[in-house]
Design a protein around this motif. Structure first.
Motif, PDB file in Angstrom:
ATOM      1  N   ILE A  14       0.682   7.448  -0.928  1.00 53.51           N
ATOM      2  CA  ILE A  14       1.390   6.284  -1.480  1.00 53.51           C
ATOM      3  C   ILE A  14       0.358   5.194  -1.774  1.00 53.51           C
ATOM      4  O   ILE A  14      -0.433   4.837  -0.911  1.00 53.51           O
TER       5      ILE A  14
ATOM      6  N   ASN B 147       7.622   1.065  -6.873  1.00 50.80           N
ATOM      7  CA  ASN B 147       8.052   2.200  -6.052  1.00 50.80           C
ATOM      8  C   ASN B 147       9.503   2.113  -5.562  1.00 50.80           C
ATOM      9  O   ASN B 147       9.903   2.837  -4.670  1.00 50.80           O
TER      10      ASN B 147
ATOM     11  N   CYS C 153      11.161   9.999   0.977  1.00 51.75           N
ATOM     12  CA  CYS C 153      10.755   8.594   1.059  1.00 51.75           C
ATOM     13  C   CYS C 153      11.757   7.735   0.301  1.00 51.75           C
ATOM     14  O   CYS C 153      12.373   8.192  -0.675  1.00 51.75           O
TER      15      CYS C 153
ATOM     16  N   PHE D 106      12.045   3.429  -0.921  1.00 51.79           N
ATOM     17  CA  PHE D 106      11.650   2.025  -0.886  1.00 51.79           C
ATOM     18  C   PHE D 106      12.857   1.201  -1.313  1.00 51.79           C
ATOM     19  O   PHE D 106      13.487   1.500  -2.330  1.00 51.79           O
TER      20      PHE D 106
ATOM     21  N   GLN E 173      10.519   0.625   3.816  1.00 51.58           N
ATOM     22  CA  GLN E 173      10.185   2.008   3.481  1.00 51.58           C
ATOM     23  C   GLN E 173      10.840   2.935   4.498  1.00 51.58           C
ATOM     24  O   GLN E 173      10.709   2.746   5.706  1.00 51.58           O
TER      25      GLN E 173
ATOM     26  N   HIS F  63      11.011   6.800   5.952  1.00 50.84           N
ATOM     27  CA  HIS F  63      10.377   8.115   6.067  1.00 50.84           C
ATOM     28  C   HIS F  63      11.432   9.033   6.690  1.00 50.84           C
ATOM     29  O   HIS F  63      11.738   8.918   7.877  1.00 50.84           O
TER      30      HIS F  63
ATOM     31  N   ILE G 266       7.572  -3.133   5.310  1.00 47.40           N
ATOM     32  CA  ILE G 266       6.241  -2.916   4.713  1.00 47.40           C
ATOM     33  C   ILE G 266       5.591  -4.216   4.247  1.00 47.40           C
ATOM     34  O   ILE G 266       4.485  -4.195   3.704  1.00 47.40           O
TER      35      ILE G 266
ATOM     36  N   SER H 170       2.115  -2.141   0.428  1.00 47.69           N
ATOM     37  CA  SER H 170       3.524  -1.815   0.664  1.00 47.69           C
ATOM     38  C   SER H 170       3.726  -0.298   0.692  1.00 47.69           C
ATOM     39  O   SER H 170       4.279   0.296  -0.224  1.00 47.69           O
ATOM     40  N   GLY H 171       3.266   0.307   1.767  1.00 50.36           N
ATOM     41  CA  GLY H 171       3.391   1.754   1.915  1.00 50.36           C
ATOM     42  C   GLY H 171       2.227   2.297   2.722  1.00 50.36           C
ATOM     43  O   GLY H 171       1.460   1.558   3.338  1.00 50.36           O
ATOM     44  N   ASN H 172       2.086   3.603   2.707  1.00 50.82           N
ATOM     45  CA  ASN H 172       1.046   4.272   3.492  1.00 50.82           C
ATOM     46  C   ASN H 172      -0.337   3.879   2.980  1.00 50.82           C
ATOM     47  O   ASN H 172      -0.540   3.692   1.781  1.00 50.82           O
TER      48      ASN H 172
END
Length: 531
Positions: free
Chosen positions: A96, A178, A341, A343, A356, A358, A385, A510-512
């Motif tokens: 991401i 996203n 995933c 968002f 987010q 998971h 996030i 904003s994410g991994n």
């Protein structure tokens, strides 16, 4: 070879990228120093092997956060990779990039050249995208990015329910916007993990101008005045010193790079003096601005549909999963940390997504536990996030082998507590209030449907909250009094020293965070080489 042009400290997500790019020119002599060992442990390369590598002292530093009074006094295990590839060798493999706005804010903070349009070419350069090339994706790069190789009906049910709740279905999270729900892509190739050690280091490790030292713990960086000139490290309890002709680059991550700056005399002067460390430069921002993504792990029981709990709990099920992997390179053993995933926005006032999800087709009492629940259930974890809480990292000794204190201060702002509650409510809405889920008779196993008050929800959920292992920001890029590096990633007030890893992020993406860290290293390498 005791004198090098470039000395890279840390062979993780960033360090392996730098070793590859800086040694492309055969005239550059490059030394890569890694405190962990070689990435020969077989579970590193099997995607689901993060269950075996995290919390394993062979491959993980096994840090722990300080007890957090904002989270009911909870202390959280804090995995960081201790092997070639660093955390990219033990992470959940999720690819991401974050949102366009993340990088535009970096630029607006005064970091020239760090807007979305500036960084996108480096994401593309790094990538070997299974789906092919387009304006957002590249092929032929060192980092393989693939679609997941396992599909389960429960995940499609959640995706459809999310759509019913106003979160559209999407196919690509990595175009700058996203918002939506869809399947993750993972850093895998043919069902095997593609760490930066695999993608960047292995193809070039035999270059004559690149020396790789493993099991070498850096003691400190040495200076002549304000100029970084050499590095001292331990190997089998013997101390060695190597000199640099050009630059020393810290790529030891948000914990390691911070610690090495502090033990070397760069940090808040008053704290360093208390530990008997000679101050090279008083930079109060070193170790501050620590940001991370905290995830809450609600669990929902379901009927009339299978999850992986019972299959993984049975010997026969495990055997079938193993055979599917060995013969087809598919199935649960190819799974990243999550498969689906989403968002979303915690409330309509947000300009861009700040939550987010998971979604995992399994459930267990505690992350890292070996036994899954003996009933069908799944875990739609949810994280803020865009957290506003910030922690810090401080050394406790001048000896870099002593672990620093990691104080996260999760949920220390009212905004973060509100977003946490809103995220848990949105998970509840998707599962408990949609037509899509009705036929599966969902039941909230935890935190429990009886919890309705925001604070009750957050307090109860804190006991099974976990980090997503995204520490960033402790060597902040910028020009204010709390920044550590400038927009060329050079340490303020110091010559020949840069920090190039996730610690330079002014704000968390904003994410991994693995893909952004690799991007930072690609861009940093070009800065060093003057491209």
């Amino acid at each position: 070879m005791d004198t090098f042009d470039y000395i890279i400290l840390g062979a993780g997500s960033a360090g392996c990228v730098l070793a590859n790019r800086l040694s492309e020119n055969p005239n550059n002599k490059v030394l890569l120093i890694e405190a962990g060992g070689k990435d020969t442990y077989p579970w590193i390369h099997i995607p689901v092997g993060y269950y075996k590598t995290m919390h394993n002292p062979k491959t993980d530093w096994c840090y722990k956060t300080e007890p957090d009074e904002t989270m009911e006094g909870v202390s959280i295990p804090y995995p960081r990779g201790k092997t070639l590839g660093g955390s990219s060798s033990i992470n959940g493999l999720l690819y991401i990039r974050g949102q366009e706005e993340d990088y535009n804010v970096w630029r607006q903070l005064g970091n020239t050249g760090w807007g979305w349009n500036n960084v996108l070419p480096y994401f593309i350069k790094a990538e070997n995208q299974e789906r092919g090339e387009n304006e957002f994706h590249g092929v032929g790069g060192p980092l393989s990015v693939s679609d997941i190789r396992v599909k389960l009906p429960i995940l499609d049910v959640f995706r459809n329910a999310a759509k019913e709740a106003g979160i559209p279905s999407v196919n690509d999270f990595n175009t700058g916007d996203n918002f939506g729900c869809g399947y993750f892509q993972v850093t895998e190739k043919n069902g095997l993990r593609c760490s930066t050690a695999v993608g960047y280091l292995n193809p070039v490790k035999h270059r004559k101008n690149l020396k790789i030292e493993t099991n070498c713990h850096v003691e400190k960086i040495n200076f002549e005045g304000k100029k970084a000139v050499s590095v001292s490290f331990w190997k089998k309890d013997k101390s060695f010193t190597v000199k640099s002709n050009k630059e020393i680059i810290l790529s030891a991550g948000s914990i390691g790079s911070t610690q090495l700056l502090q033990v070397s005399g760069i940090g808040e002067a008053s704290k360093l003096k208390q530990l008997g460390i000679d101050v090279i430069n008083d930079l109060v921002g070193v170790g501050k601005n620590l940001q991370d993504h905290l995830m809450f792990r609600p669990v929902y029981r379901v009927k009339n549909i299978k999850t992986l709990n019972k299959k993984i709990n049975s010997i026969f099920g495990k055997l079938m999963i193993g055979m599917e992997y060995v013969f087809l390179r598919k199935g649960p053993m190819t799974m990243g940390a999550s498969q689906l995933c989403a968002f979303a926005k915690s409330d309509s006032s947000r300009a861009t997504p700040n939550l987010q999800f998971h979604v995992q087709p399994i459930s267990l009492d505690k992350l890292g536990a070996s036994d899954l629940h003996d009933f069908d259930a799944f875990t739609p974890t949810v994280a803020n996030i865009r957290p506003t809480s910030k922690g810090e990292i401080n050394i406790t000794s001048k000896d870099s082998r002593e672990y620093p204190k990691i104080k996260m201060n999760y949920l220390s702002t009212q905004d973060d507590r509100k977003v946490a509650a809103d995220g848990l409510r949105l998970a509840r809405k998707i599962v408990m209030e949609t037509e899509e889920f009705k036929k599966y008779e969902p039941e909230e196993h935890r935190p429990g449907i009886h919890l309705q008050d925001d604070e009750e929800l957050v307090k109860a959920s804190s006991h099974f909250a976990q980090t997503i292992f995204h520490p960033v920001g402790t060597c902040k890029m910028g020009n204010d009094e709390n920044s550590v590096v400038n927009d060329q990633l050079k340490v303020h007030g110091i010559e020949n020293l840069r920090v190039i890893d996730a610690s330079i992020m002014p704000n968390i993406t904003s994410g991994n965070t693995n893909a952004p860290t690799i991007m930072i290293a690609e861009k940093g390498a070009d800065m060093i080489l003057g491209k």
